[in-house]
Design a protein around this motif. Structure first.
Motif, mmCIF file in Angstrom:
data_model
loop_
_atom_site.group_PDB
_atom_site.id
_atom_site.type_symbol
_atom_site.label_atom_id
_atom_site.label_comp_id
_atom_site.label_asym_id
_atom_site.label_seq_id
_atom_site.Cartn_x
_atom_site.Cartn_y
_atom_site.Cartn_z
ATOM 1 N N ALA A 102 -7.931 11.291 -6.102
ATOM 2 C CA ALA A 102 -7.198 12.555 -6.211
ATOM 3 C C ALA A 102 -6.806 12.960 -4.799
ATOM 4 O O ALA A 102 -7.445 12.560 -3.824
ATOM 5 C CB ALA A 102 -8.050 13.635 -6.868
ATOM 6 N N ASN A 103 -5.748 13.744 -4.681
ATOM 7 C CA ASN A 103 -5.209 14.091 -3.355
ATOM 8 C C ASN A 103 -6.217 14.814 -2.464
ATOM 9 O O ASN A 103 -7.014 15.623 -2.944
ATOM 10 C CB ASN A 103 -3.986 15.002 -3.513
ATOM 11 C CG ASN A 103 -2.778 14.274 -4.047
ATOM 12 O OD1 ASN A 103 -2.896 13.414 -4.905
ATOM 13 N ND2 ASN A 103 -1.608 14.629 -3.550
ATOM 14 N N THR B 78 -2.877 10.498 -1.241
ATOM 15 C CA THR B 78 -3.776 9.437 -1.670
ATOM 16 C C THR B 78 -3.017 8.127 -1.465
ATOM 17 O O THR B 78 -1.819 8.132 -1.174
ATOM 18 C CB THR B 78 -4.244 9.607 -3.125
ATOM 19 O OG1 THR B 78 -5.239 8.624 -3.431
ATOM 20 C CG2 THR B 78 -3.092 9.446 -4.088
ATOM 21 N N VAL B 79 -3.715 7.011 -1.568
ATOM 22 C CA VAL B 79 -3.063 5.706 -1.388
ATOM 23 C C VAL B 79 -3.509 4.771 -2.501
ATOM 24 O O VAL B 79 -4.646 4.874 -2.976
ATOM 25 C CB VAL B 79 -3.387 5.097 -0.002
ATOM 26 C CG1 VAL B 79 -4.860 4.779 0.159
ATOM 27 C CG2 VAL B 79 -2.538 3.845 0.263
ATOM 28 N N TRP B 80 -2.603 3.906 -2.919
ATOM 29 C CA TRP B 80 -2.976 2.894 -3.890
ATOM 30 C C TRP B 80 -2.366 1.561 -3.481
ATOM 31 O O TRP B 80 -1.282 1.493 -2.917
ATOM 32 C CB TRP B 80 -2.556 3.289 -5.300
ATOM 33 C CG TRP B 80 -1.112 3.603 -5.513
ATOM 34 C CD1 TRP B 80 -0.136 2.767 -5.949
ATOM 35 C CD2 TRP B 80 -0.474 4.882 -5.304
ATOM 36 N NE1 TRP B 80 1.068 3.421 -6.033
ATOM 37 C CE2 TRP B 80 0.890 4.724 -5.649
ATOM 38 C CE3 TRP B 80 -0.926 6.130 -4.858
ATOM 39 C CZ2 TRP B 80 1.802 5.765 -5.553
ATOM 40 C CZ3 TRP B 80 -0.013 7.171 -4.767
ATOM 41 C CH2 TRP B 80 1.325 6.985 -5.116
ATOM 42 N N TYR C 296 0.868 -1.178 0.000
ATOM 43 C CA TYR C 296 0.000 0.000 0.000
ATOM 44 C C TYR C 296 0.906 1.229 0.000
ATOM 45 O O TYR C 296 1.671 1.437 0.944
ATOM 46 C CB TYR C 296 -0.937 -0.033 1.219
ATOM 47 C CG TYR C 296 -1.602 -1.382 1.311
ATOM 48 C CD1 TYR C 296 -2.781 -1.649 0.619
ATOM 49 C CD2 TYR C 296 -0.977 -2.433 2.001
ATOM 50 C CE1 TYR C 296 -3.346 -2.914 0.634
ATOM 51 C CE2 TYR C 296 -1.536 -3.701 2.021
ATOM 52 C CZ TYR C 296 -2.720 -3.945 1.330
ATOM 53 O OH TYR C 296 -3.273 -5.201 1.332
ATOM 54 N N VAL C 297 0.826 1.994 -1.074
ATOM 55 C CA VAL C 297 1.733 3.135 -1.260
ATOM 56 C C VAL C 297 0.952 4.425 -1.038
ATOM 57 O O VAL C 297 -0.016 4.704 -1.761
ATOM 58 C CB VAL C 297 2.344 3.136 -2.667
ATOM 59 C CG1 VAL C 297 3.349 4.283 -2.793
ATOM 60 C CG2 VAL C 297 3.006 1.795 -2.982
ATOM 61 N N PHE C 298 1.368 5.192 -0.037
ATOM 62 C CA PHE C 298 0.791 6.510 0.206
ATOM 63 C C PHE C 298 1.662 7.532 -0.515
ATOM 64 O O PHE C 298 2.849 7.660 -0.218
ATOM 65 C CB PHE C 298 0.765 6.819 1.704
ATOM 66 C CG PHE C 298 -0.206 5.987 2.488
ATOM 67 C CD1 PHE C 298 -1.474 6.474 2.790
ATOM 68 C CD2 PHE C 298 0.144 4.719 2.930
ATOM 69 C CE1 PHE C 298 -2.372 5.705 3.519
ATOM 70 C CE2 PHE C 298 -0.740 3.950 3.658
ATOM 71 C CZ PHE C 298 -2.008 4.446 3.954
ATOM 72 N N PRO D 134 -5.275 11.982 -13.154
ATOM 73 C CA PRO D 134 -4.379 13.147 -13.177
ATOM 74 C C PRO D 134 -4.314 13.888 -11.845
ATOM 75 O O PRO D 134 -3.395 14.680 -11.610
ATOM 76 C CB PRO D 134 -4.994 14.032 -14.262
ATOM 77 C CG PRO D 134 -6.449 13.669 -14.261
ATOM 78 C CD PRO D 134 -6.479 12.198 -13.976
ATOM 79 N N GLY D 135 -5.291 13.661 -10.964
ATOM 80 C CA GLY D 135 -5.327 14.356 -9.677
ATOM 81 C C GLY D 135 -4.453 13.735 -8.606
ATOM 82 O O GLY D 135 -4.377 14.242 -7.488
ATOM 83 N N VAL D 136 -3.782 12.632 -8.929
ATOM 84 C CA VAL D 136 -2.865 11.985 -7.979
ATOM 85 C C VAL D 136 -1.471 12.552 -8.215
ATOM 86 O O VAL D 136 -0.823 12.243 -9.213
ATOM 87 C CB VAL D 136 -2.863 10.454 -8.153
ATOM 88 C CG1 VAL D 136 -1.807 9.820 -7.256
ATOM 89 C CG2 VAL D 136 -4.239 9.881 -7.853
ATOM 90 N N THR D 137 -1.028 13.416 -7.308
ATOM 91 C CA THR D 137 0.296 14.039 -7.430
ATOM 92 C C THR D 137 1.077 13.820 -6.147
ATOM 93 O O THR D 137 0.495 13.821 -5.062
ATOM 94 C CB THR D 137 0.173 15.549 -7.693
ATOM 95 O OG1 THR D 137 -0.483 16.173 -6.582
ATOM 96 C CG2 THR D 137 -0.618 15.824 -8.960
#
Length: 206
Positions: free
Chosen positions: A171-172, A150-152, A76-78, A96-99
């Motif tokens: 998105a963040n 955000t996390v994925w 799990y990557v934050f 695109p909102g994940v920065t």
């Protein structure tokens, strides 16, 4: 009267506890590009990043649709925007909102990293969490309380975009604030009163 009192104290305790998670996510919403395992541990249901100004620490946590410990490849990557220049590497998969320009990774094998630094990771059933010093996530322009995230989930055994399982949120958002000491005191007082009421009832019933 007792029922009304009990309800009032319960409501106070719950209100003081605050929002348990900043983000809830739909079940079974894997990305269309994902080619990894569909084990429930890769399906993120909720997540939060909270900042405690008193200790200068962050708490990272997420809950998935199934048990996490030992699930091969699960991580799990934050991604955090800590100010300054950021990357938006997932625009090609519709996000695109994940920065971000800093990361914290928690893994199902019990290991973790904040950037290049090893951190302690804890797993309880379908939850994984870690407390990380803000010193390991230095600012590039934002105050820690203003960091966004955000996390994925990923299947680390898969290469390229196919490893990207699930995002929460898409998105963040800004980190949560840990409740102040007086809020914790109210929560503890409320729970204590609930305990007192329960003990009195039990004595009367004996």
């Amino acid at each position: 009267m007792k029922k009304m009192f009990l309800k009032a104290i319960t409501a106070t305790a719950l209100a003081a506890a605050g929002n348990a998670y900043a983000v809830s996510d739909a079940a079974n919403d894997f990305l269309s590009v994902y080619t990894g395992s569909h084990d429930a541990a890769f399906d993120v249901l909720s997540a939060d990043v909270a900042y405690n100004a008193a200790t200068n620490e962050f708490v990272f946590r997420t809950t998935t649709a199934g048990p996490i410990a030992g699930v091969a490849g699960a991580a799990y990557v934050f991604g955090l925007d800590v100010g300054g220049s950021t990357n938006a590497p997932f625009a090609s998969v519709g996000l695109p909102g994940v920065t971000f320009n800093a990361t914290v990774t928690l893994r199902a094998d019990g290991t973790g990293n904040a950037g290049a630094n090893a951190i302690s990771t804890h797993i309880v059933g379908d939850q994984i969490f870690s407390t990380v010093s803000a010193a390991l996530l230095p600012s590039k322009g934002l105050a820690p309380k203003d960091y966004t995230w955000t996390v994925w989930s990923i299947d680390s055994r898969v290469a390229g975009p196919g490893r990207l399982a699930d995002f929460a949120p898409n998105a963040n958002i800004t980190v949560s604030a840990v409740p102040e000491a007086d809020t914790y005191a109210m929560l503890m007082a409320g729970l204590g009163m609930l305990g007192m009421v329960a003990r009195r009832r039990s004595r009367k019933g004996a």
